[in-house]
Design a protein around this motif. Structure first.
Motif, mmCIF file in Angstrom:
data_model
loop_
_atom_site.group_PDB
_atom_site.id
_atom_site.type_symbol
_atom_site.label_atom_id
_atom_site.label_comp_id
_atom_site.label_asym_id
_atom_site.label_seq_id
_atom_site.Cartn_x
_atom_site.Cartn_y
_atom_site.Cartn_z
ATOM 1 N N TYR A 155 0.839 -1.210 0.000
ATOM 2 C CA TYR A 155 0.000 0.000 0.000
ATOM 3 C C TYR A 155 0.875 1.263 0.000
ATOM 4 C CZ TYR A 155 -4.468 -2.407 0.835
ATOM 5 O OH TYR A 155 -5.600 -3.181 0.711
ATOM 6 N N HIS A 156 1.881 1.256 0.848
ATOM 7 C CA HIS A 156 2.742 2.429 0.947
ATOM 8 C C HIS A 156 3.602 2.605 -0.306
ATOM 9 C CE1 HIS A 156 1.710 2.280 5.272
ATOM 10 N NE2 HIS A 156 1.993 3.592 5.239
ATOM 11 N N TYR A 157 4.001 1.506 -0.912
ATOM 12 C CA TYR A 157 4.769 1.615 -2.156
ATOM 13 C C TYR A 157 3.924 2.250 -3.257
ATOM 14 C CZ TYR A 157 7.684 0.314 -6.126
ATOM 15 O OH TYR A 157 8.454 0.365 -7.266
ATOM 16 N N ILE A 158 2.641 1.787 -3.338
ATOM 17 C CA ILE A 158 1.726 2.355 -4.350
ATOM 18 C C ILE A 158 1.483 3.841 -4.064
ATOM 19 C CG2 ILE A 158 -0.643 2.269 -5.236
ATOM 20 C CD1 ILE A 158 -0.590 -0.764 -4.710
ATOM 21 N N GLU A 159 1.324 4.157 -2.755
ATOM 22 C CA GLU A 159 1.038 5.540 -2.375
ATOM 23 C C GLU A 159 2.189 6.478 -2.728
ATOM 24 O OE1 GLU A 159 0.344 8.158 1.734
ATOM 25 O OE2 GLU A 159 0.405 5.958 1.805
#
Length: 230
Positions: A155-159
């Motif tokens: 999730y954080h990588y996508i964000e």
């Protein structure tokens, strides 16, 4: 009736000293001890004689009449010596109507313990299963925590990154894989939690297992007739 005696084959037989209760050799067959049950005389030979007597004496079969039967060690120590009607051929015998063949047939049938053995195995299996479930529960909690961390990372990588179509598709597949894995873990964990939450008293289960162990290793401490258990 067939009985048993201990002899050295040289005119000496085993008798029991009336004063000290020890087994000794005697040169008169009439006063030698007789036994009805082979396992009892064998036990005496192995465990109750001095080494010298044990090395030189052996078991023989002897014919016994009803009067001799009352003098056997088995008969005396069984507490039946004072019962005049134990075995008798006279008309007052309390045993004259016994169907000997029927009794022999009955006692020759093996006592089945299949159901008891099954219950013992089931209890042990149940106990082992309960332990395995608790262990598996902790393993699943650890796995779920690990997958949750991986999902958070994705999730954080996508964000924080601008992705092209191919990169976005890869992140989608990575996320989907972990979400499906997490669902399998949670489903298994849900079942195990309900099983473990059942009203299973582990102390009672442990007591049942101890009871079974005592059944399999049952011992008896004689109150009076200690010679029988030597």
């Amino acid at each position: 009736m067939i009985g048993y005696m201990l002899t050295n084959g040289k005119g000496y037989y085993i008798s029991k000293d009336k004063f000290n209760g020890k087994f000794v050799s005697i040169g008169n067959k009439r006063w030698g001890c007789k036994w009805i049950e082979y396992n009892r005389i064998e036990n005496v030979l192995r465990n109750s004689l001095s080494k010298n007597l044990r090395d030189n004496f052996y078991i023989i079969e002897v014919e016994m009449n009803n009067d001799e039967l009352k003098d056997t060690v088995d008969y005396i120590v069984s507490g039946k010596a004072n019962k005049d009607k134990y075995i008798s051929d006279n008309n007052n015998s309390t045993c004259k109507n016994l169907d000997i063949d029927k009794i022999k047939q009955e006692i020759s049938i093996p006592i089945k313990s299949d159901e008891l053995d099954k219950i013992k195995k089931d209890v042990n299996l149940f106990s082992d299963t309960l332990k395995d479930l608790r262990k598996r529960k902790q393993e699943l909690l650890d796995l779920q925590s690990e997958v949750d961390k991986e999902i958070s990372d994705i999730y954080h990588y996508i964000e924080l990154n601008n992705l092209n179509a191919y990169q976005g598709w890869l992140m989608y597949k990575m996320l989907q894989y972990r979400l499906k894995r997490r669902r399998v873990i949670k489903d298994e964990l849900s079942i195990i939690k309900h099983l473990v939450k059942c009203n299973i008293n582990t102390q009672s289960l442990s007591e049942i297992q101890d009871m079974i162990k005592n059944m399999d290793n049952r011992k008896y401490t004689p109150r009076v007739l200690s010679d029988l258990f030597k």
